[in-house]
Design an enzyme around this catalytic site. Structure first.
Site, short mmCIF file in Angstrom:
data_model
loop_
_atom_site.label_atom_id
_atom_site.label_comp_id
_atom_site.label_asym_id
_atom_site.label_seq_id
_atom_site.Cartn_x
_atom_site.Cartn_y
_atom_site.Cartn_z
N TYR A 105 0.83 -1.22 0.00
CA TYR A 105 0.00 0.00 0.00
C TYR A 105 0.86 1.26 0.00
O TYR A 105 1.60 1.52 0.95
CB TYR A 105 -0.91 -0.01 1.22
N TYR B 193 -5.05 5.32 -7.94
CA TYR B 193 -5.38 4.99 -6.56
C TYR B 193 -6.85 4.62 -6.47
O TYR B 193 -7.72 5.48 -6.48
CB TYR B 193 -5.07 6.20 -5.68
#
Ligand code: ZN
Lengths: 388, 127
Positions: free
Chosen positions: A287, A337
């Site tokens: 992440y 994203y």
């Protein structure tokens, strides 16, 4: 700790995307519907096969029951509408896998659909400040946006371990090089360390190129039993482990070392569940809401010693030709994203051997991780395995 | 941007209004906690007291914000926010404004700034 009853019993059988953009021009419901249909098509299934839907959101997307009605999925036997952002992105898939493993559902589509650039920016301006009891102690000082919160912990790491801005820069440069090989990526022009160092300050020590791309787009994954996935269109990718946890405040509660994340507690549980060790991981999607997020997780998931994440990246270990290729699609920094799920989708592509120019040869085991617990103090992660 | 106190934190903000920095302390095991909440994370007691804090601490980290994240701060950039570990409640970290350039472990003390008729904020200055 281990869960032999769970390990590799379920699989990701389909992956679907909408294009990523700065302005989709459509609703999040439309994005969700398109991604769900694309994932089903990829699996060789259709809406009539679906009996479960799962998503997460923070008041910014289409609920499962809306998507079900939009697609004429008449009677979902299971759904999940999880509150939360990136921290829970991987637990959504883990919970879908639990529903499938238990027999409550047979075919669950997990999705995340956001207009994070054109409608609802994570970085503020145009959205209300998030509702969390901790916000009241920070927002009055002009401190509430994710890059600010992460920058605070990044600097603490720099002060404690000597992590340098060049380490953040090397990570951004490496991931961009991967995005150059990814037709889906929003940012495909190569960058240099000088480009990084001359990009403007956002929240010192973070520059523009430390930050992910607020993106409009959706991504979806079809979760079913491993047995069934083997009979479908694509090579099966099994879910070896799914873990989620955390919950303590960073401001007090015994977790006041802000350079260690909830991932450090979750990792041993995750590896035990999958029956693997860090050195068994062939490719990792970690992440990367910000550069630092990857560096701290490389440490907390055990790929290097505590405090060594920066040099680990600068030495090239995470490059496409390194021993642990990380964020092979370019990550949130360069691909786009979608709040976590596109990391899982990339892991699946790698394990299927379908990642094109950015394929990691022979990748068999992949780690994919969620926001490590800095903003919402929880995290989640998956270990996936090529079924061959 | 005004803080929005909740039922757990209202008393903390009222103390700040009186220029008092307090920390919530468990009556049963003595563990300090922040942010305010009704139960002790260590012994699960619901009995607590507000203890005056010394109002001193050390800088753990800081951020200099250049980007305007909300219109209310358009005239303030660049501005610095520090994260402070309290001297007398080691496990408690607080945010606050800071003028100038901090440094690692810099000793600081709380300064109470009345920013309106009914609002006081805690900022930090070198001790
Ligand atoms: Zn107690």
């Amino acid at each position: 700790m281990s869960a032999p009853g769970f390990r590799d019993r379920t699989a990701v059988a389909g992956v679907g995307y909408t294009p990523f953009s700065k302005n989709s021009g459509v609703s999040t419901l439309t994005l969700a519907a398109r991604a769900v249909l694309a994932a089903l098509e990829d699996a060789g299934l259709g809406p009539d096969d679906v009996d479960g839907l799962a998503t997460h959101r923070v008041g910014d997307s289409a609920a499962p029951w809306l998507v079900a009605s939009a697609l004429g999925i008449r009677e979902p036997s299971w759904y999940l509408d999880q509150f939360g952002g990136g921290s829970v992105s991987h637990s959504v898939v883990g919970q879908a896998a639990l529903a499938v493993a238990s027999g409550i559902a047979r075919t669950v589509v997990c999705y995340r659909a956001i207009n994070a650039r054109s409608e609802f920016r994570m970085g503020g301006t145009g959205r209300a400040v998030p509702v969390s009891p901790e916000v009241q102690y920070q927002a009055p000082y002009g401190f509430f946006a994710p890059p600010q919160q992460y920058a605070m912990y990044a600097r603490a790491h720099m002060l404690k371990y000597g992590t340098k801005e060049e380490h953040f820069g090397r990570l951004a440069v490496t991931q961009r090089a991967n995005a150059v090989k990814n037709p889906r990526a929003l940012m495909r022009d190569p960058i240099t360390l000088d480009d990084y160092l001359s990009s403007r300050w956002i929240a010192e020590p973070f520059r523009l190129l430390d930050c992910c791309l607020e993106t409009d787009g959706a991504c979806a994954l079809v979760v079913t039993t491993a047995e069934r996935a083997r009979d479908l269109r694509q090579p099966a990718v099994t879910i070896s482990a799914a873990a989620w946890g955390g919950g303590d405040s960073f401001l007090s509660g015994g977790r006041a070392d802000v350079t260690v994340t909830a991932a450090a507690e979750l990792a041993p549980r995750l590896y035990a569940m999958a029956g693997v060790r860090p050195r068994d991981i062939d490719v990792a999607q970690i992440y990367d809401c910000f550069t630092y997020s990857v560096i701290v997780q490389l440490e907390d998931y055990g790929f290097c010693g505590k405090g060594e994440g920066g040099p680990f990246v600068a030495d090239g270990h995470t490059s496409l030709d390194g021993d642990l290729p990380v964020n092979t699609h370019g990550g949130f920094l360069s691909e786009g994203y979608v709040h976590g799920i596109n990391h899982i989708a990339e892991a699946v592509s790698q394990l299927r051997g379908q990642a094109g120019d950015r394929q990691v040869p022979g990748a068999e085991v992949a780690l994919s991780t969620a926001q490590p617990g800095y903003i919402l103090p929880a995290t989640s992660a998956l270990i996936l395995r090529a079924d061959r | 941007m005004r803080p929005v106190p909740d039922r757990d934190s209202a008393a903390w903000w009222e103390a700040v209004r009186r220029h008092e920095l307090t920390v919530q302390v468990c009556d049963d095991c003595g563990t300090p906690r922040f942010p305010a909440r009704a139960v002790c994370h260590r012994c699960r007691s619901f009995a607590w007291s507000w203890r005056p804090a010394a109002g001193t601490g050390r800088v753990v980290s800081w951020v200099v914000t250049h980007q305007v994240f909300a219109p209310a701060f358009a005239g303030a950039v660049p501005y610095t926010v520090v994260l402070v570990r309290l001297d007398d409640a080691e496990d408690c970290l607080m945010h606050g404004g800071f003028t100038g350039t901090p440094s690692a472990d810099l000793p600081v003390r709380a300064r109470f700034d009345d920013v309106g008729d009914d609002l006081t904020l805690v900022n930090w200055v070198p001790a």
